[in-house]
Write a protein that holds these residues in place. Structure first.
Motif, PDB file in Angstrom:
ATOM      1  N   ASP A  47       0.837  -1.199   0.000  1.00  0.00           N
ATOM      2  CA  ASP A  47       0.000   0.000   0.000  1.00  0.00           C
ATOM      3  C   ASP A  47       0.875   1.253   0.000  1.00  0.00           C
ATOM      4  O   ASP A  47       1.984   1.254   0.541  1.00  0.00           O
ATOM      5  CB  ASP A  47      -0.908   0.042   1.231  1.00  0.00           C
ATOM      6  N   VAL A  48       0.371   2.288  -0.615  1.00  0.00           N
ATOM      7  CA  VAL A  48       0.992   3.606  -0.582  1.00  0.00           C
ATOM      8  C   VAL A  48       0.077   4.492   0.239  1.00  0.00           C
ATOM      9  O   VAL A  48      -1.140   4.491   0.050  1.00  0.00           O
ATOM     10  CB  VAL A  48       1.161   4.175  -2.010  1.00  0.00           C
ATOM     11  N   VAL A  49       0.662   5.242   1.181  1.00  0.00           N
ATOM     12  CA  VAL A  49      -0.116   6.123   2.052  1.00  0.00           C
ATOM     13  C   VAL A  49       0.351   7.555   1.810  1.00  0.00           C
ATOM     14  O   VAL A  49       1.556   7.815   1.811  1.00  0.00           O
ATOM     15  CB  VAL A  49       0.072   5.743   3.540  1.00  0.00           C
ATOM     16  N   SER A  50      -0.594   8.465   1.579  1.00  0.00           N
ATOM     17  CA  SER A  50      -0.219   9.864   1.373  1.00  0.00           C
ATOM     18  C   SER A  50      -1.255  10.782   1.999  1.00  0.00           C
ATOM     19  O   SER A  50      -2.417  10.399   2.166  1.00  0.00           O
ATOM     20  CB  SER A  50      -0.063  10.171  -0.120  1.00  0.00           C
ATOM     21  N   PRO A  51      -0.819  11.995   2.366  1.00  0.00           N
ATOM     22  CA  PRO A  51      -1.772  12.949   2.933  1.00  0.00           C
ATOM     23  C   PRO A  51      -2.659  13.545   1.848  1.00  0.00           C
ATOM     24  O   PRO A  51      -2.271  13.628   0.683  1.00  0.00           O
ATOM     25  CB  PRO A  51      -0.861  14.028   3.544  1.00  0.00           C
ATOM     26  N   LEU A  52      -3.858  13.947   2.228  1.00  0.00           N
ATOM     27  CA  LEU A  52      -4.785  14.610   1.323  1.00  0.00           C
ATOM     28  C   LEU A  52      -5.423  15.762   2.093  1.00  0.00           C
ATOM     29  O   LEU A  52      -6.173  15.539   3.040  1.00  0.00           O
ATOM     30  CB  LEU A  52      -5.868  13.640   0.845  1.00  0.00           C
ATOM     31  N   THR A  53      -5.069  16.989   1.726  1.00  0.00           N
ATOM     32  CA  THR A  53      -5.660  18.136   2.403  1.00  0.00           C
ATOM     33  C   THR A  53      -6.920  18.562   1.658  1.00  0.00           C
ATOM     34  O   THR A  53      -6.926  18.669   0.437  1.00  0.00           O
ATOM     35  CB  THR A  53      -4.668  19.316   2.485  1.00  0.00           C
ATOM     36  N   LEU A  54      -7.979  18.746   2.427  1.00  0.00           N
ATOM     37  CA  LEU A  54      -9.275  19.129   1.860  1.00  0.00           C
ATOM     38  C   LEU A  54      -9.755  20.422   2.502  1.00  0.00           C
ATOM     39  O   LEU A  54      -9.655  20.589   3.717  1.00  0.00           O
ATOM     40  CB  LEU A  54     -10.337  18.061   2.136  1.00  0.00           C
ATOM     41  N   LEU A  66     -12.532  13.978  -7.300  1.00  0.00           N
ATOM     42  CA  LEU A  66     -11.446  14.860  -6.882  1.00  0.00           C
ATOM     43  C   LEU A  66     -10.152  14.405  -7.548  1.00  0.00           C
ATOM     44  O   LEU A  66      -9.764  13.241  -7.413  1.00  0.00           O
ATOM     45  CB  LEU A  66     -11.296  14.814  -5.357  1.00  0.00           C
ATOM     46  N   PRO A  67      -9.450  15.275  -8.266  1.00  0.00           N
ATOM     47  CA  PRO A  67      -8.181  14.866  -8.889  1.00  0.00           C
ATOM     48  C   PRO A  67      -7.105  14.619  -7.836  1.00  0.00           C
ATOM     49  O   PRO A  67      -6.924  15.424  -6.923  1.00  0.00           O
ATOM     50  CB  PRO A  67      -7.805  16.060  -9.771  1.00  0.00           C
ATOM     51  N   VAL A  68      -6.395  13.482  -7.937  1.00  0.00           N
ATOM     52  CA  VAL A  68      -5.297  13.125  -7.034  1.00  0.00           C
ATOM     53  C   VAL A  68      -4.146  12.549  -7.856  1.00  0.00           C
ATOM     54  O   VAL A  68      -4.327  12.148  -9.007  1.00  0.00           O
ATOM     55  CB  VAL A  68      -5.740  12.085  -5.966  1.00  0.00           C
ATOM     56  N   ARG A  69      -2.958  12.506  -7.252  1.00  0.00           N
ATOM     57  CA  ARG A  69      -1.793  11.879  -7.882  1.00  0.00           C
ATOM     58  C   ARG A  69      -1.568  10.515  -7.251  1.00  0.00           C
ATOM     59  O   ARG A  69      -1.666  10.361  -6.036  1.00  0.00           O
ATOM     60  CB  ARG A  69      -0.532  12.724  -7.662  1.00  0.00           C
ATOM     61  N   THR A  70      -1.248   9.533  -8.078  1.00  0.00           N
ATOM     62  CA  THR A  70      -0.909   8.192  -7.607  1.00  0.00           C
ATOM     63  C   THR A  70       0.402   7.763  -8.258  1.00  0.00           C
ATOM     64  O   THR A  70       0.935   8.485  -9.101  1.00  0.00           O
ATOM     65  CB  THR A  70      -2.008   7.172  -7.976  1.00  0.00           C
ATOM     66  N   LEU A  71       0.892   6.594  -7.891  1.00  0.00           N
ATOM     67  CA  LEU A  71       2.103   6.053  -8.526  1.00  0.00           C
ATOM     68  C   LEU A  71       1.921   5.898 -10.029  1.00  0.00           C
ATOM     69  O   LEU A  71       2.874   5.971 -10.791  1.00  0.00           O
ATOM     70  CB  LEU A  71       2.450   4.677  -7.939  1.00  0.00           C
ATOM     71  N   ALA A  75      -5.377  10.480 -11.136  1.00  0.00           N
ATOM     72  CA  ALA A  75      -6.570   9.651 -10.948  1.00  0.00           C
ATOM     73  C   ALA A  75      -7.635  10.528 -10.299  1.00  0.00           C
ATOM     74  O   ALA A  75      -7.379  11.686  -9.970  1.00  0.00           O
ATOM     75  CB  ALA A  75      -6.261   8.439 -10.072  1.00  0.00           C
ATOM     76  N   THR A  76      -8.820   9.980 -10.122  1.00  0.00           N
ATOM     77  CA  THR A  76      -9.873  10.701  -9.400  1.00  0.00           C
ATOM     78  C   THR A  76     -10.308   9.867  -8.203  1.00  0.00           C
ATOM     79  O   THR A  76     -10.331   8.643  -8.251  1.00  0.00           O
ATOM     80  CB  THR A  76     -11.094  10.995 -10.307  1.00  0.00           C
ATOM     81  N   LEU A  77     -10.621  10.566  -7.126  1.00  0.00           N
ATOM     82  CA  LEU A  77     -11.007   9.943  -5.867  1.00  0.00           C
ATOM     83  C   LEU A  77     -12.391  10.441  -5.479  1.00  0.00           C
ATOM     84  O   LEU A  77     -12.676  11.636  -5.575  1.00  0.00           O
ATOM     85  CB  LEU A  77      -9.987  10.320  -4.788  1.00  0.00           C
ATOM     86  N   ARG A  78     -13.243   9.540  -5.042  1.00  0.00           N
ATOM     87  CA  ARG A  78     -14.566   9.927  -4.541  1.00  0.00           C
ATOM     88  C   ARG A  78     -14.424  10.286  -3.068  1.00  0.00           C
ATOM     89  O   ARG A  78     -13.940   9.487  -2.258  1.00  0.00           O
ATOM     90  CB  ARG A  78     -15.559   8.776  -4.705  1.00  0.00           C
TER      91      ARG A  78
END
Length: 147
Positions: A47-54, A66-71, A75-78
């Motif tokens: 697993d990859v764990v990263s912070p997400l500020t909202l 919501l647009p996010v960065r992944t490896l 990508a988009t995140l709900r």
């Protein structure tokens, strides 16, 4: 290689020093150290764990894409409505790949809410909306007999 972990050893055949007696070069070994990635990313197994500020509005109202960065890139995140500080949102299969076995970990986003440093930092009109919301909440609590 994908899925490499802390202290994995990579063998580089023939990349070592030549022997003192004129024989062929030996092998070189590299021990890996997995560092935190840019933006505070970390590994937890596959697993990859990263912070997400909202911002508070997104946490309260949610976001379907919501647009996010992944490896693997963008990508988009709900984000569900009512997301709380400290919540963990998961993108299945967006983590690191395994070396010895098939499969891929998840990308886990740890939510942190961002608040303005002062009321003056709010966009125009937002302060009036917050005062109105506070008044509505006080009225609601008074009806319930809590004030």
């Amino acid at each position: 290689p994908a899925g490499a972990t802390e202290a994995s050893a990579l063998r580089l055949a023939g990349a070592g020093h030549a022997s003192a007696t004129g024989g062929p070069p030996g092998d070189a070994y590299v021990l890996l150290s997995v560092a935190r990635g840019g933006g505070g990313w970390a590994r937890a197994g596959l697993d990859v764990v990263s912070p997400l500020t909202l911002p508070p509005a997104v946490a309260v109202l949610g976001d379907r894409a919501l647009p996010v960065r992944t490896l693997r890139g963008p990508a988009t995140l709900r984000v569900p409505a009512g997301t709380q500080h400290g919540a963990r949102l998961v993108l299945k299969g967006a983590g690191a790949g395994g070396v010895a076995r098939a499969g891929r970990g998840d990308h886990i986003f740890e939510v942190a809410l961002t608040l303005p440093a002062s009321p003056d930092a709010l966009p125009e009109g937002a302060l009036a909306v917050l005062y109105a919301l506070r008044a509505l909440q006080a009225k609601r609590e008074a009806k319930r007999g809590r004030l």
